[in-house]
Design an enzyme around this catalytic site. Structure first.
Site, PDB file in Angstrom:
ATOM      1  CG  LEU A  58      -2.034  -1.004   1.317  1.00 50.67           C
ATOM      2  CD1 LEU A  58      -2.773  -0.878   2.641  1.00 50.67           C
ATOM      3  CD2 LEU A  58      -3.004  -0.814   0.160  1.00 50.67           C
ATOM      4  CG  ASP A  59       0.467   4.078  -3.075  1.00 48.28           C
ATOM      5  OD1 ASP A  59       1.282   3.247  -3.532  1.00 48.28           O
ATOM      6  OD2 ASP A  59      -0.476   4.540  -3.735  1.00 48.28           O
ATOM      7  CE1 TYR A  60       5.991   7.162   4.959  1.00 48.03           C
ATOM      8  CE2 TYR A  60       5.005   9.202   4.147  1.00 48.03           C
ATOM      9  CZ  TYR A  60       5.758   8.521   5.095  1.00 48.03           C
ATOM     10  OH  TYR A  60       6.270   9.194   6.173  1.00 48.03           O
ATOM     11  CB  THR A  85      -2.698   4.108   0.638  1.00 45.47           C
ATOM     12  OG1 THR A  85      -2.678   4.949  -0.513  1.00 45.47           O
ATOM     13  CG2 THR A  85      -3.967   3.273   0.633  1.00 45.47           C
TER      14      THR A  85
END
Length: 254
Positions: free
Chosen positions: A113-115, A117
């Protein structure tokens, strides 16, 4: 299980790459690459063939280091924003594994998951399991809740559902549902269900139709949800849940 010497102990005969994957060293595909590159030894001899099988009495080494077997573990984690989906970060940012200081096994995230998110992320030391779930053919559904700037039309949401052209190709069909909107603030809450796992895909999909994401959370992964968890919390998956995930991925692949 260890054989007293710190090496892998395998019940019955198993393919070498599968043994390495189960030990949490690498995915089965990566294990195959290591074997073909001559970086794996069995009983002191380099093995470069993928069909080799080993038993509990065999000594397995990867790049000169004895490979110890680990009991497979599986966790569901509610990743907070501002945490990197990695084992460690060279920039010193907090990583998801920092939330598991008591876990002895070498766990790592299944996908990422993105930083910025938050939401549901799986972690395990079972390389074969992780590789199975991440394979594109598994088509595991992921449900995201996005707060976006602006209020899209129904037709724009349909364009997301049909598939939208990004720089790395057209996205697969998805499902989009408007949960709420705020005309005064000019924002909307959208539920988006996808089964792909491209880098920053959800954010890029919304940006492609002109609505940047302000906040993003992964709410569901297959049948798993964040129910009962707060940001930063984790729980172990049950044996039944692990079997269900594996069966679901294999069904999609067949």
């Amino acid at each position: 299980m260890k054989n007293g010497k710190g090496f892998i102990e395998v019940i019955d005969m198993e393919r070498l790459q599968k043994v390495i994957a189960h030990a949490g060293i690498a995915s089965r595909r990566k294990a195959e690459e290591l074997i073909l590159a001559g970086k794996v030894m069995v009983n002191g001899k380099v093995v470069k063939e993928l069909g080799v099988k080993v038993s509990s009495s065999d000594r397995v080494e990867v790049e000169g280091i004895p490979v110890e077997s680990e009991v497979p573990v599986y966790f569901l984690f509610y990743k907070p924003r501002g945490v990197i989906s990695s084992v460690k970060d060279e920039k010193g940012r907090k990583a998801v594994t920092d939330y598991f200081p008591e876990i002895e096994q070498r766990i790592y995230p299944v996908g990422r998951l993105d930083y910025d998110t938050s939401g549901l992320l799986l972690l395990t030391n079972d390389g074969e399991f992780a590789n199975l779930l991440m394979h594109p053919s598994s088509e595991i559904e992921k449900v995201y809740i996005a707060k976006i700037k602006g209020i899209p039309t129904r037709e724009q949401l349909r364009s997301l559902e049909k598939g939208i052209q990004l720089e790395d190709g057209k996205t697969a069909p998805a499902r989009a549902k408007m949960l709420s909107l705020d005309k005064r603030k000019g924002s909307a809450i959208i539920e988006l269900t996808i089964h792909e796992g491209r880098n920053r895909q959800v954010r890029r999909m919304f940006e492609a139709i002109g609505y940047p994401v302000m906040k993003l959370r992964r709410e569901q992964y297959a049948f798993l949800t964040l129910h009962g968890l707060k940001s930063g919390d984790a729980r172990e998956l049950t044996t039944h849940e692990v079997k269900q995930l594996r069966a679901l991925a294999l069904t999609k692949k067949s």
